[in-house]
Write an enzyme that holds these catalytic residues in place. Structure first.
Site, PDB file in Angstrom:
ATOM      1  N   CYS A   3     -23.868  19.159  19.969  1.00 45.23           N
ATOM      2  CA  CYS A   3     -24.717  19.653  20.844  1.00 45.23           C
ATOM      3  C   CYS A   3     -24.524  19.770  22.064  1.00 45.23           C
ATOM      4  CB  CYS A   3     -25.842  19.119  20.701  1.00 45.23           C
ATOM      5  SG  CYS A   3     -27.337  18.648  21.333  1.00 45.23           S
ATOM      6  N   CYS A  48     -29.919  11.724  20.063  1.00 44.75           N
ATOM      7  CA  CYS A  48     -30.314  13.155  20.938  1.00 44.75           C
ATOM      8  C   CYS A  48     -32.036  12.938  20.826  1.00 44.75           C
ATOM      9  CB  CYS A  48     -29.565  13.987  19.637  1.00 44.75           C
ATOM     10  SG  CYS A  48     -29.792  14.949  20.555  1.00 44.75           S
ATOM     11  N   ARG A  64     -21.649  23.544  16.021  1.00 47.95           N
ATOM     12  CA  ARG A  64     -21.654  23.116  16.632  1.00 47.95           C
ATOM     13  C   ARG A  64     -21.689  21.899  16.846  1.00 47.95           C
ATOM     14  NH1 ARG A  64     -25.039  27.454  16.577  1.00 47.95           N
ATOM     15  NH2 ARG A  64     -26.246  27.123  17.896  1.00 47.95           N
ATOM     16  N   THR A  80     -29.682  25.049  12.248  1.00 45.63           N
ATOM     17  CA  THR A  80     -29.226  25.501  13.485  1.00 45.63           C
ATOM     18  C   THR A  80     -28.022  25.369  13.783  1.00 45.63           C
ATOM     19  OG1 THR A  80     -29.474  23.274  14.287  1.00 45.63           O
ATOM     20  CG2 THR A  80     -32.055  24.634  14.458  1.00 45.63           C
ATOM     21  N   CYS A  92     -25.472  16.058  16.207  1.00 43.45           N
ATOM     22  CA  CYS A  92     -25.775  15.241  17.161  1.00 43.45           C
ATOM     23  C   CYS A  92     -25.520  14.402  17.153  1.00 43.45           C
ATOM     24  CB  CYS A  92     -27.940  15.895  17.664  1.00 43.45           C
ATOM     25  SG  CYS A  92     -28.565  17.370  17.586  1.00 43.45           S
ATOM     26  N   CYS A 102     -26.501  16.392  23.603  1.00 44.17           N
ATOM     27  CA  CYS A 102     -26.205  15.239  23.478  1.00 44.17           C
ATOM     28  C   CYS A 102     -24.484  14.869  23.397  1.00 44.17           C
ATOM     29  CB  CYS A 102     -26.969  14.283  22.186  1.00 44.17           C
ATOM     30  SG  CYS A 102     -26.374  15.087  20.750  1.00 44.17           S
TER      31      CYS A 102
END
Length: 364
Positions: A76, A49, A74, A41, A45, A79
């Site tokens: 999340c 999360c 990058r 993805t 996180c 969260c």
């Protein structure tokens, strides 16, 4: 692969397993201590999360959100991991660990005990503590214990009373541990160095007179000055009760290394040392020894390097109390405005040292 590296890899694997279990259980206690990133993805996180859990082989761990971002992940949006806690305020964490050690000075606190108390793996706690303090939790505790012993002896207590008051369970442990912190045996310390033998030599150098002194363990003093007689007097004043004698031959090797250093034949000095230091002084002095030949750092730079950005004045004091000139290169520390600041052995010597190092390193 070396046994040491094998051990480090095993500890890292154990730490990552602990982190993975925290992720699986969505343990909010670990929020603010690390983030996990998912390769499929591209998102990182916090451990708690609520998102669906990825497969383990797709997960990597980072101590800071910034580290994950540098790796191309990058944050999340669900969260918001960067808002998860003190991150770490590694400094705050270590401050709390130090306070806990100080408040439980009579207890033998193992790394495992500290790890359970602060909810971290032993590997992570040890690594974070040493990164901030420059010493391990055990070394910090031993330094604090030795300091309590010194204070007891200096206030007039017997060695036995000071020993138990400082938390040593036996005289053998006192001599084993405190000797390293005091730079001499506890008995010798209580008698202001009596029965301690120091050899010294004084030679001409490009910076004037150079005095080098050593015990059987290592170099204990390196001084610069205009007068050999004054340097010798200062040495005897510092070690008032020790047996001190001038023996040029015994120190020929150490003296040659220092003179070679001054002529740029030996950019880094690696001499055995026998010096007393608090945990903070040791931390600063190790940072000074890491400054490359021909470069300088500000007092603020050093304070930030050891993880204590507000301790600028304390860093300056640690530089001023450096007992081994050149070996610990405190002359490479200057003020924020690029002015030279102070130097125990004279500001002109500091100026010449820095200029010579820059010229000979090609950084001038």
């Amino acid at each position: 692969m070396s046994a040491v590296l094998d051990k480090q890899m095993t500890l890292l694997a154990d730490e990552n397993e602990t982190r993975w279990q925290a992720v699986l259980s969505r343990d909010s206690h670990y929020d603010g201590t690390f983030v996990f990133a998912v390769s499929t993805t591209g998102i990182f996180c916090r451990p708690s999360c609520p998102a669906r859990r990825p497969r383990r082989e797709r997960v990597s761990f980072f101590e800071l959100p910034a580290d994950a971002e540098k790796a191309g992940f990058r944050s999340c949006r669900r969260c918001r991991p960067a808002e998860a806690g003190p991150f770490n305020s590694s400094i705050e964490l270590v401050k709390n660990i130090c306070q806990f050690i100080d408040e439980n000075e009579d207890e033998k606190l193992s790394l495992e005990t500290l790890s359970r108390r602060f909810g971290l793996s032993s590997f992570h706690l040890q690594r974070t503590f040493k990164k901030v303090m420059g010493v391990t939790p055990r070394q910090y505790a031993e330094a604090a214990r030795a300091k309590r012993f010194r204070s007891g002896v200096q206030s007039g207590e017997s060695i036995t009373s000071a020993m138990y008051g400082a938390g040593y369970g036996s005289s053998s442990r006192l001599y084993e541990r405190a000797g390293a912190e005091l730079g001499m045996t506890p008995g010798a310390y209580s008698r202001r160095g009596r029965e301690m033998r120091i050899n010294y030599a004084v030679v001409d150098s490009p910076l004037g007179q150079l005095l080098v002194a050593a015990t059987s363990k290592g170099v204990c003093s390196v001084r610069l000055g205009d007068s050999a007689a004054q340097l010798e007097k200062d040495l005897r004043d510092e070690f008032a009760a020790a047996e001190i004698q001038k023996t040029d031959g015994l120190l020929a090797g150490a003296v040659k290394q220092i003179l070679d250093h001054l002529s740029a034949k030996k950019p880094r000095l690696e001499l055995p040392l026998d010096i007393r230091a608090t945990a903070f002084q040791r931390q600063v002095w190790e940072a000074l020894r890491a400054i490359p030949y021909g470069e300088t750092r500000s007092y603020g730079d050093v304070a930030r390097e050891i993880g204590q950005p507000k301790a600028v004045r304390a860093v300056a004091r640690a530089c001023a109390t450096n007992p081994v000139a050149l070996v610990i290169p405190c002359h490479r520390v200057i003020r924020e405005d690029k002015s030279l600041g102070g130097y125990r052995w004279g500001i002109e010597r500091k100026r010449r040292l820095l200029q010579e190092e820059k010229n000979k390193s090609g950084k001038g």
